[in-house]
Design a protein around this motif. Sequence first.
Motif, short mmCIF file in Angstrom:
data_model
loop_
_atom_site.label_atom_id
_atom_site.label_comp_id
_atom_site.label_asym_id
_atom_site.label_seq_id
_atom_site.Cartn_x
_atom_site.Cartn_y
_atom_site.Cartn_z
N GLN A 64 7.99 28.99 -37.41
CA GLN A 64 8.26 28.68 -38.81
C GLN A 64 8.94 27.33 -38.91
O GLN A 64 10.01 27.12 -38.35
N ILE A 65 8.32 26.39 -39.61
CA ILE A 65 8.87 25.05 -39.81
C ILE A 65 9.56 24.99 -41.17
O ILE A 65 8.99 25.41 -42.18
N VAL A 66 10.79 24.47 -41.18
CA VAL A 66 11.58 24.36 -42.41
C VAL A 66 11.95 22.90 -42.61
O VAL A 66 12.81 22.37 -41.90
N ASP A 67 11.28 22.24 -43.54
CA ASP A 67 11.52 20.81 -43.78
C ASP A 67 11.07 20.49 -45.20
O ASP A 67 9.96 20.86 -45.60
N ASP A 68 11.94 19.81 -45.97
CA ASP A 68 11.60 19.56 -47.37
C ASP A 68 10.63 18.39 -47.55
O ASP A 68 10.10 18.20 -48.65
N ASP A 69 10.38 17.62 -46.50
CA ASP A 69 9.40 16.54 -46.56
C ASP A 69 8.04 17.12 -46.19
O ASP A 69 7.79 17.45 -45.03
N PHE A 70 7.15 17.26 -47.18
CA PHE A 70 5.86 17.91 -46.97
C PHE A 70 5.06 17.25 -45.86
O PHE A 70 4.47 17.93 -45.01
N HIS A 71 5.04 15.93 -45.84
CA HIS A 71 4.24 15.21 -44.85
C HIS A 71 4.80 15.39 -43.44
O HIS A 71 4.05 15.57 -42.48
N VAL A 72 6.12 15.34 -43.31
CA VAL A 72 6.75 15.56 -42.01
C VAL A 72 6.50 16.99 -41.53
O VAL A 72 6.18 17.22 -40.35
N ALA A 73 6.63 17.94 -42.44
CA ALA A 73 6.41 19.34 -42.08
C ALA A 73 4.98 19.55 -41.59
O ALA A 73 4.74 20.25 -40.59
N ARG A 74 4.00 18.95 -42.28
CA ARG A 74 2.61 19.07 -41.86
C ARG A 74 2.37 18.41 -40.50
O ARG A 74 1.61 18.92 -39.66
N LEU A 75 3.02 17.28 -40.28
CA LEU A 75 2.89 16.60 -38.99
C LEU A 75 3.43 17.48 -37.87
O LEU A 75 2.80 17.64 -36.81
N HIS A 76 4.60 18.06 -38.10
CA HIS A 76 5.19 18.93 -37.08
C HIS A 76 4.34 20.18 -36.85
O HIS A 76 4.24 20.67 -35.73
N ALA A 77 3.73 20.69 -37.91
CA ALA A 77 2.83 21.83 -37.76
C ALA A 77 1.63 21.46 -36.88
O ALA A 77 1.18 22.26 -36.05
N THR A 78 1.15 20.24 -37.04
CA THR A 78 0.05 19.75 -36.20
C THR A 78 0.48 19.69 -34.74
O THR A 78 -0.28 20.09 -33.84
N TYR A 79 1.70 19.19 -34.50
CA TYR A 79 2.23 19.15 -33.14
C TYR A 79 2.30 20.56 -32.54
O TYR A 79 1.93 20.78 -31.38
N VAL A 80 2.81 21.50 -33.33
CA VAL A 80 2.97 22.88 -32.84
C VAL A 80 1.61 23.49 -32.51
O VAL A 80 1.42 24.10 -31.45
N ASN A 81 0.65 23.34 -33.39
CA ASN A 81 -0.67 23.93 -33.18
C ASN A 81 -1.40 23.30 -31.99
O ASN A 81 -2.29 23.94 -31.42
N ALA A 82 -1.03 22.08 -31.63
CA ALA A 82 -1.65 21.43 -30.48
C ALA A 82 -1.05 21.91 -29.16
O ALA A 82 -1.64 21.68 -28.09
N ALA A 83 0.09 22.59 -29.22
CA ALA A 83 0.75 23.09 -28.00
C ALA A 83 0.12 24.42 -27.60
O ALA A 83 0.07 25.34 -28.42
N PRO A 84 -0.37 24.54 -26.38
CA PRO A 84 -1.00 25.81 -25.95
C PRO A 84 -0.04 26.99 -26.11
O PRO A 84 1.12 26.92 -25.74
N GLY A 85 -0.56 28.07 -26.69
CA GLY A 85 0.24 29.28 -26.83
C GLY A 85 1.11 29.32 -28.07
O GLY A 85 1.94 30.23 -28.20
N TYR A 86 0.91 28.38 -29.00
CA TYR A 86 1.73 28.32 -30.21
C TYR A 86 0.87 28.30 -31.47
O TYR A 86 -0.25 27.76 -31.45
N MET A 87 1.42 28.83 -32.53
CA MET A 87 0.76 28.80 -33.84
C MET A 87 1.82 28.55 -34.91
O MET A 87 2.82 29.27 -34.98
#
Length: 220
Positions: free
Chosen positions: A8-31
């Motif tokens: 669960q990502i908690v960040d009030d900057d929508f663009h930063v939050a989406r970027l971090h979500a992309t990083y997480v999804n690129a990590a094997p074993g994470y969603m």
Amino acid sequence: MKDDLRVQIVDDDFHVARLHATYVNAAPGYMALEPVGTGGAALEAIHAFRPDLVLVDIYLPDGNGLDILRGLDIDAFVLSAASDPSSVRKAMRRGALGYLIKPFSEKQLAEKLRGYARYRRLLGSESALDQEVLERAVRQLHASDAQTAKARTVTETAVLGALGQTPGALTAVDVSASVGISRATAQRYLSALVEDGSVDVNLRYGTTGRPEHRYSLRAT
């Protein structure tokens, strides 16, 4: 996948939050779950979805992100531009397992996530831990990939040695007998070595039809 660690990502900057979500999804074993931007929304999402890990910013529009950690029985990393020692100490006091100062690279977050996965794997057994396993698990949270590869414990070195002494693959039972440790301890070390890329694991079906995990050193 159902076995992926949910974040669960908690960040009030929508663009930063989406970027971090992309990083997480690129990590094997994470969603990555759908990011949220306020403390209130974070509490609702955490209670509703029970993520494995929370990545929380400190500066939120409805309060301090560190307040989310208070009283929650959940693992968390702080991702924030706050670089003052007071914020870092408070984050650690409230249970943060890691702290990344913004801006950071995808590689830096990926290393933290790989370390967290190794930490979870080492502490994933129901059996009692020994001190060596406990200390190694905690080190995974703060070590880089390069440091993890170099910082071998005595038991881990012995497990690798056992695998290197045979041309074929070994089971956790084989390794436990060779090294003189319990099967559960051997399994924890083997799982961690698979996670950091030192060991390969394959399934073999025996005469009973039950799959058997067999381990071998990864070719370099």
